[in-house]
Design a protein around this motif. Structure first.
Motif, PDB file in Angstrom:
ATOM      1  N   ASN A  35     -11.076   3.677  -1.300  1.00 35.72           N
ATOM      2  CA  ASN A  35     -12.333   4.014  -0.977  1.00 35.72           C
ATOM      3  C   ASN A  35     -12.144   4.949   0.348  1.00 35.72           C
ATOM      4  OD1 ASN A  35     -15.146   3.431  -2.347  1.00 35.72           O
ATOM      5  ND2 ASN A  35     -13.756   1.690  -2.596  1.00 35.72           N
ATOM      6  N   CYS A  38     -10.037   8.248  -0.692  1.00 32.27           N
ATOM      7  CA  CYS A  38     -10.872   9.301  -1.351  1.00 32.27           C
ATOM      8  C   CYS A  38     -11.829  10.026  -0.409  1.00 32.27           C
ATOM      9  CB  CYS A  38     -11.434   8.779  -2.587  1.00 32.27           C
ATOM     10  SG  CYS A  38     -13.134   7.964  -2.314  1.00 32.27           S
ATOM     11  N   PRO A  44      -6.379  14.099  -4.213  1.00 33.59           N
ATOM     12  CA  PRO A  44      -7.019  13.564  -4.911  1.00 33.59           C
ATOM     13  C   PRO A  44      -6.605  12.223  -5.138  1.00 33.59           C
ATOM     14  CG  PRO A  44      -6.107  15.156  -6.193  1.00 33.59           C
ATOM     15  CD  PRO A  44      -5.669  15.286  -4.883  1.00 33.59           C
ATOM     16  N   VAL A  45      -7.561  11.249  -5.342  1.00 34.94           N
ATOM     17  CA  VAL A  45      -7.185   9.710  -5.490  1.00 34.94           C
ATOM     18  C   VAL A  45      -7.564   9.397  -7.054  1.00 34.94           C
ATOM     19  CG1 VAL A  45      -7.661   7.428  -4.943  1.00 34.94           C
ATOM     20  CG2 VAL A  45      -7.398   9.275  -3.239  1.00 34.94           C
ATOM     21  N   TRP A  46      -6.770   8.867  -7.767  1.00 35.00           N
ATOM     22  CA  TRP A  46      -6.871   8.314  -9.155  1.00 35.00           C
ATOM     23  C   TRP A  46      -6.717   6.699  -8.896  1.00 35.00           C
ATOM     24  CZ3 TRP A  46      -4.661  13.094  -8.592  1.00 35.00           C
ATOM     25  CH2 TRP A  46      -5.346  14.225  -9.336  1.00 35.00           C
ATOM     26  N   TYR A  47      -7.812   6.348  -9.555  1.00 35.31           N
ATOM     27  CA  TYR A  47      -7.922   4.515  -9.430  1.00 35.31           C
ATOM     28  C   TYR A  47      -7.849   4.039 -10.869  1.00 35.31           C
ATOM     29  CZ  TYR A  47     -10.272   0.693  -7.106  1.00 35.31           C
ATOM     30  OH  TYR A  47     -10.425  -0.605  -6.418  1.00 35.31           O
ATOM     31  N   ALA A 130     -10.724  12.522 -10.648  1.00 35.62           N
ATOM     32  CA  ALA A 130     -10.221  11.683  -9.296  1.00 35.62           C
ATOM     33  C   ALA A 130     -11.526  11.039  -8.923  1.00 35.62           C
ATOM     34  CB  ALA A 130      -9.904  12.854  -8.421  1.00 35.62           C
ATOM     35  N   MET A 131     -11.238   9.992  -8.057  1.00 31.62           N
ATOM     36  CA  MET A 131     -12.204   9.467  -7.510  1.00 31.62           C
ATOM     37  C   MET A 131     -12.883   9.980  -6.311  1.00 31.62           C
ATOM     38  SD  MET A 131     -11.740   5.422  -5.717  1.00 31.62           S
ATOM     39  CE  MET A 131     -12.984   4.622  -4.891  1.00 31.62           C
ATOM     40  N   THR A 132     -14.098  10.057  -6.009  1.00 31.10           N
ATOM     41  CA  THR A 132     -14.739  10.658  -4.906  1.00 31.10           C
ATOM     42  C   THR A 132     -15.568   9.797  -4.384  1.00 31.10           C
ATOM     43  OG1 THR A 132     -16.804  11.518  -6.253  1.00 31.10           O
ATOM     44  CG2 THR A 132     -14.604  13.083  -5.825  1.00 31.10           C
ATOM     45  N   ARG A 136     -17.478   7.162  -7.820  1.00 30.20           N
ATOM     46  CA  ARG A 136     -16.246   6.119  -7.920  1.00 30.20           C
ATOM     47  C   ARG A 136     -15.795   5.922  -9.305  1.00 30.20           C
ATOM     48  NH1 ARG A 136     -19.863   5.383  -4.250  1.00 30.20           N
ATOM     49  NH2 ARG A 136     -20.426   3.336  -5.028  1.00 30.20           N
TER      50      ARG A 136
END
Length: 167
Positions: A35, A38, A44-47, A130-132, A136
């Motif tokens: 969290n 992002c 970018p964040v990939w969860y 990607a997580m935003t 999420r």
């Protein structure tokens, strides 16, 4: 975690305590980091959640049979961990997970994005967003590759209340 039930010596209490312990040691910290990243990272964040239960797991019953997916079980499908686990052979019914996990990490290492560019057919039409902060979303690797939203946030609320921060 106990959902209002008394703590007793049964399988439901054991599962609840297992979730409590897992969330306190790994789950909530990863949730919080994802969290924060992002919201504040320029990347970018990939969860993802690895929930696949194959023939091997770090979480086994006393007879050695996998009881569920444990933290770092995904590594069994990326690397040979012969110290305790046999190699997953091409003929194994679990080899498709090796192919998919390898393709995801190959894409991420090569492109900075785990999604296929057409050169990893193992992923089919998977589109992993990607997580935003507002969406999420995460990849759930259970029996299938699925996109889901708000991983365990109902459970993590108690931790957010205990350890509040400004995101």
């Amino acid at each position: 975690y106990l959902k209002g039930n008394k703590l007793v010596n049964d399988s439901e209490s054991a599962k609840a305590l297992g979730r409590l312990y897992g969330d306190s040691v790994i789950g909530f910290g990863v949730h919080r980091m994802a969290n924060l990243m992002c919201r504040h990272s320029t990347h970018p964040v990939w969860y993802y959640e690895f929930a696949y239960v194959g023939n091997n797991s770090h979480y086994e019953d006393p007879s050695g049979k996998p009881k569920g997916a444990a933290h770092h079980d995904d590594l069994l499908y990326l690397f040979t961990l012969s110290y305790n686990f046999p190699t997953i052979e091409l003929s194994s019914p679990h080899s498709h997970v090796v192919d998919e996990m390898t393709a995801i990490w190959y894409n991420f290492a090569r492109y900075g994005d785990p999604n296929s560019r057409g050169d990893t057919p193992e992923l089919g039409k998977l589109t992993w967003p990607a997580m935003t902060p507002d969406r999420r979303q995460f990849l759930h690797r259970g029996d299938q590759l699925l996109i889901r939203q708000n991983m365990f946030e109902d459970r993590f609320r108690v931790w957010e209340e205990l350890y509040p921060i400004q995101y």
